[in-house]
Every structure is written in structure tokens, then in C-alpha cells.
Motif scaffolding. Structure first.
Motif, mmCIF file in Angstrom:
data_model
loop_
_atom_site.group_PDB
_atom_site.id
_atom_site.type_symbol
_atom_site.label_atom_id
_atom_site.label_comp_id
_atom_site.label_asym_id
_atom_site.label_seq_id
_atom_site.Cartn_x
_atom_site.Cartn_y
_atom_site.Cartn_z
ATOM 1 N N SER A 161 0.820 -1.134 -0.228
ATOM 2 C CA SER A 161 -0.217 -0.098 -0.827
ATOM 3 C C SER A 161 0.747 0.993 0.100
ATOM 4 O O SER A 161 0.355 2.312 -1.237
ATOM 5 N N GLY A 186 -4.036 0.324 -3.778
ATOM 6 C CA GLY A 186 -3.460 1.112 -2.582
ATOM 7 C C GLY A 186 -4.351 0.404 -1.725
ATOM 8 O O GLY A 186 -3.988 0.367 -0.229
ATOM 9 N N ALA A 190 -3.719 -2.394 1.672
ATOM 10 C CA ALA A 190 -4.276 -1.318 2.713
ATOM 11 C C ALA A 190 -5.112 -2.539 3.637
ATOM 12 O O ALA A 190 -5.303 -3.201 4.289
ATOM 13 N N THR A 206 -11.436 0.065 -0.139
ATOM 14 C CA THR A 206 -11.577 -0.593 -0.991
ATOM 15 C C THR A 206 -12.436 -0.017 -1.751
ATOM 16 O O THR A 206 -13.183 0.375 -2.897
#
Length: 494
Positions: free
Chosen positions: A166, A328, A332, A383
Motif C-alpha cells: 500500500s 493502494g 491496505a 476499497t
């Protein structure tokens, strides 16, 4: 816990909540009325003004901003030239300056993203005072445990990310954001050039109309005076003179309205260039621009815009930025993180329950693996939001592109209609000029008079100015086409 205790705690919590609610409702009607009538407290205003002055007076990068944008408006001559104003806009336009600062911010954010993958080093120091007394114990040694002593703890921690996808995407996202900031700076420069040029041309057209109103009004005034002399001698009636005075009043009213419009345009031009402008000069069109709308189709213009227009480039890069941010966020939410760490701690105790002090040093090193399984941070999944942001960026791109296509098509059509109008006005002007010459010959032969000649001259002058204004309007449309296709620069109208 007894019922009484529970009730007491609930009552305390209710009182505390009521007090907290009261602290968020201080904008009472009396306070707001005092603000409306008296303004800010003078003492607080004086303190904030002093802090503001101290901030601007700092000898750091703020001084450079003050030097570039803090000067008073520079006076320009009455007939300010467009190239000079464009140069002033490049140096003093605040939108350009703000775009330059956005590049600095993007550089700083990229550097911070890189820091996210560098070692994280911290040191700590703690000093505490301990009072220890054993209340009860079945241990004979502990029964003697009473002591007061100080404890000093010093330590350092180093953490090095080994695997953190990330943060890698964060660096890529920040790099793309820096490119977007650079493109938006170019867009700000072109927007300032376009706005300055367009406003200058509009002011030049307004000035032409004002001059024509003055000329026509003066001619009507002279003709009305002549009519009055003829009326006094019985050769004419007051009706013709009153009609001329009525028309003169209308022209003077039109002049006043145009003067107000001219002043407003000069004010906007001053704001765009950071200079005090009292008038604009003549405008000359670059060679070869006539008939541009016939040589370029909408599809060709749109293709140029998609390639060169900085706004389109910036919004397209924003889609890339949003996609990197989504990747990213996925890393994460679901990607494992591997960190190496080392910790050293030294503790000095001035005493203990047993009477003696101690010094200890402890060092710990290792590797930590963190695997997020579900809701690892306690704030859901990033997300989900990133997916929406990406789709929104794509929608913005298509909306911007569609708007650009529409503006290009409208501009080309406007240029076509202005070319037609300019041609018709030029023909009308030539015909009016021929009538002026014919009337002048009739006056010379005694078959006409100066009053009729003056009327024909006014019409010819009016048509001439209208034709000039139409040419300026065509130039404005051409300037907009250059801006939309990304071809605008400071040399376009030199």
C-alpha cells in the motif's frame, strides 16, 4: 455494584452530557446581535492583526510570495498594449501563483509518501516517581516492602518496512499527483492568457463602440443646431430638430451604458494582470486566421484538444491517480505487511521495595508480519470508497470531454456566423461609402445639402464600426478555439 451506585453514575453521566451540549451552543442571539452591530472584539482583532503582520514579515519563503504578489497595482499607460499585459499576467496573476504553490504541495506530499518506506526512528525519555507500600502479603520479605524512589527510562525504536504494498502505491499515486499539479499549472497559465486576451478584445470592441457613439452624437448635435437655424428662418420645422435631439439623447444613453461596460472590463483586466489599467490600445489580428473554421473540422479540433488541452490531460491523469489509490486501498485492506524492528531501553531505578536500586538495559529485535483478515483497522474497507472514487473520476473525464466537444463545435459555428456577418457588414459599409460619395457630388452640384450628407456619413461610420467590432468578435472566437485546443500562447496576438 449497587443500585444506588449505578444511579449515581448515570446521573453524573447525564449532567456531563448536558454540560458538553451547552459548550457547543454558545452562539446565543445576544452574541450574534453584538457581532452584527459591533463586529469582532477590538482587543482580539488587534492581536490577530499583529499576528498576521508578524507572519507576513517573516524572512522565509513567505517573503518571496510577498515580493511576487504583494506589490500594489502598477500603473499602465492609457493605451496599454496586450503583450505587456500578458507578461504582467504571467508574473502577477494569483491563479498562476496558486497553481505554482500546488506543485510545491505535490512535491511535499510525494516526499512524505517516500518517507513512508524509510526507517521510522523514535526516542523516548520517561521520568517517574514511585511510592510503593505493601498493604498485605503472606510473603515475609514483601511485608517489609515500603519505598519511595525515582525511575528514569530511556529508549529508542527503529522500524523498517520490508513489505508494504500500500505504501508503494502511495508513492506512485503521489508521483502521478505531482504530474497533475504540473499540468494544472500549465492550464492556469493558458486560462490566464485566454481570459486576459478575451477581456482585452472585449474592451477594445467596447472602446470602438464608445468612439462611434461620440462621433454620431456630435454629428446629430451639429445637425440639430443647423435645423434650429433653418426653423428660425422659416425653412424647416421644429419636428425634424426634435427628432434629431431625441436620437442624440438615445445615442448619449447608449454611450453611458457602454462606458459602464468598458469600465467593468478594465476592472476585470486589472484583476487578471495585477496592474491598474485606464485604457486599452488598438487590436491587430494575426495573419492567416481568417477562414480557420473552414480549414478545421470539429473532429480535428477535438483530436487536438484531447492531445494538447491541459484540462483534459489533467482529468485523464486523475483517472490514473484514482486507480492507483484503489490499488493502494486494496493492498491496505488485504495485503500482508512485514516490518523489521529493533528496540533498546535502559532503565535506572533509584530504589525498590527491597531497598536497593538497579540499572538495566534491554534490546529487542525481530520481524513482525501483519495479515489483515477483516476490518483490521476498525474502519471497514477502504476499497469500497476507492471503487466509487475511480468511477467518479471516469465520469468526470467523460463529462469534461463532452463539454469540450460542445464548446469546440459552438465556437467553430460562431466563427462561421461571424465571418458571414462580417462579410455582409463590409458590403453594407462599401455601399454606404458609395452613397456618401454620391451625396457629396450632389452637394457640390447644388442638388443636395449637408444635412442629407451628414446622415449618410453617420450611417457609413456606424457600419464601419460594426464591421470592426465583428472582426474583433471573430478574433475572440479564434482565441477561444486556440485555448480549447491547447494551442494558446503569449505570442498568439502579438
Amino acid at each position: 455494584m449497587t443500585i444506588k451506585t449505578t444511579f449515581a453514575l448515570a446521573l453524573t453521566a447525564a449532567v456531563g452530557l448536558a454540560a458538553c451540549d451547552g459548550t457547543t451552543n454558545k452562539a446565543t442571539p445576544e452574541r450574534l446581535e453584538a457581532l452584527r452591530t459591533e463586529g469582532i472584539n477590538p482587543d482580539r482583532r488587534a492581536k490577530e492583526d499583529q499576528r498576521f503582520a508578524n507572519t507576513l514579515a517573516r524572512a522565509n519563503s513567505i517573503a518571496e510570495v510577498n515580493a511576487d504578489f504583494g506589490q500594489s497595482a502598477v500603473d499602465n499607460p492609457a493605451n496599454a498594449a496586450l503583450p505587456d499585459l500578458l507578461q504582467n499576467a504571467l508574473e502577477r496573476n494569483t491563479d498562476i501563483g496558486r497553481a505554482a504553490q500546488n506543485i510545491n504541495r505535490a512535491d511535499a506530499e510525494r516526499l512524505n509518501a517516500i518517507f513512508g518506506y524509510l526507517p521510522q526512528v523514535s526516542a523516548n525519555f520517561t521520568r517517574t516517581q514511585v511510592r510503593s507500600r505493601v498493604i498485605s502479603s503472606d510473603n515475609a520479605v514483601f511485608q517489609l516492602g515500603t519505598a519511595t524512589y525515582g525511575v528514569t527510562t530511556m529508549g529508542a525504536t527503529v522500524t523498517q518496512p520490508l513489505v508494504n504494498v500500500s505504501r508503494i502505491f502511495a508513492i506512485q499515486t503521489a508521483t502521478t499527483a505531482r504530474t497533475i499539479a504540473e499540468v494544472r499549472y500549465i492550464a492556469a497559465v493558458q486560462k490566464a492568457i485566454f481570459d486576459t486576451t478575451d477581456t482585452y478584445l472585449a474592451a477594445a470592441a467596447s472602446k470602438m463602440r464608445m468612439q462611434e457613439y461620440q462621433t454620431r452624437g456630435a454629428s446629430l448635435g451639429r445637425q440639430a443646431a443647423t435645423e434650429m437655424g433653418l426653423a428660425d428662418s422659416g425653412l424647416a420645422s421644429d419636428q425634424a430638430r426634435r427628432a434629431l435631439l431625441s436620437e442624440q439623447g438615445q445615442v448619449q444613453s447608449d454611450y453611458a451604458l457602454e462606458a459602464a461596460n468598458y469600465a467593468q472590463l478594465l476592472g476585470r483586466l486589472s484583476a487578471l494582470t495585477g496592474t491598474a489599467i485606464s485604457g486599452v490600445g488598438a487590436v491587430s489580428a494575426p495573419g492567416g486566421i481568417s477562414g480557420t473554421e473552414g480549414r478545421m473540422s470539429v473532429a480535428q479540433a477535438v483530436a487536438l484538444a484531447e492531445k494538447n488541452n491541459p484540462e483534459i490531460l489533467a482529468i485523464a491523469m486523475s483517472v490514473v491517480e484514482a486507480d492507483l489509490a484503489r490499488k493502494g486501498a486494496m493492498a491496505a485492506d488485504f495485503g500482508p505487511v512485514v516490518d523489521a524492528f529493533a528496540n533498546i531501553e535502559r532503565e535506572t531505578r533509584g530504589g525498590s521495595r527491597f531497598g536497593g536500586g538497579s540499572k538495566t538495559q534491554e534490546m529487542t529485535a525481530g520481524v513482525q508480519v501483519t495479515i489483515p483478515l477483516f476490518n483490521a483497522r476498525g474502519d471497514g474497507l477502504r476499497t469500497l470508497n476507492a471503487n466509487v472514487d475511480l468511477r467518479s473520476a471516469v465520469v468526470d473525464y467523460h463529462a469534461t470531454r463532452r463539454e469540450l466537444e460542445t464548446r469546440i463545435a459552438m465556437t467553430l459555428e460562431r466563427m462561421k456566423q461571424l465571418s458571414t456577418a462580417s462579410g455582409q457588414l463590409s458590403q453594407a459599409y462599401r455601399a454606404a461609402q458609395a452613397n456618401v460619395q454620391s451625396e457629396r457630388d450632389l452637394v457640390a452640384s447644388g442638388q443636395s445639402n449637408d444635412l442629407v450628407l451628414a446622415a449618410r456619413q453617420r450611417l457609413a461610420s456606424q457600419l464601419q464600426v460594426q464591421a470592426e467590432v465583428q472582426r474583433v468578435e471573430y478574433l475572440r472566437a479564434w482565441n477561444e478555439l486556440q485555448y480549447l485546443t491547447g494551442a494558446l500562447n503569449t505570442n498568439a496576438l502579438r
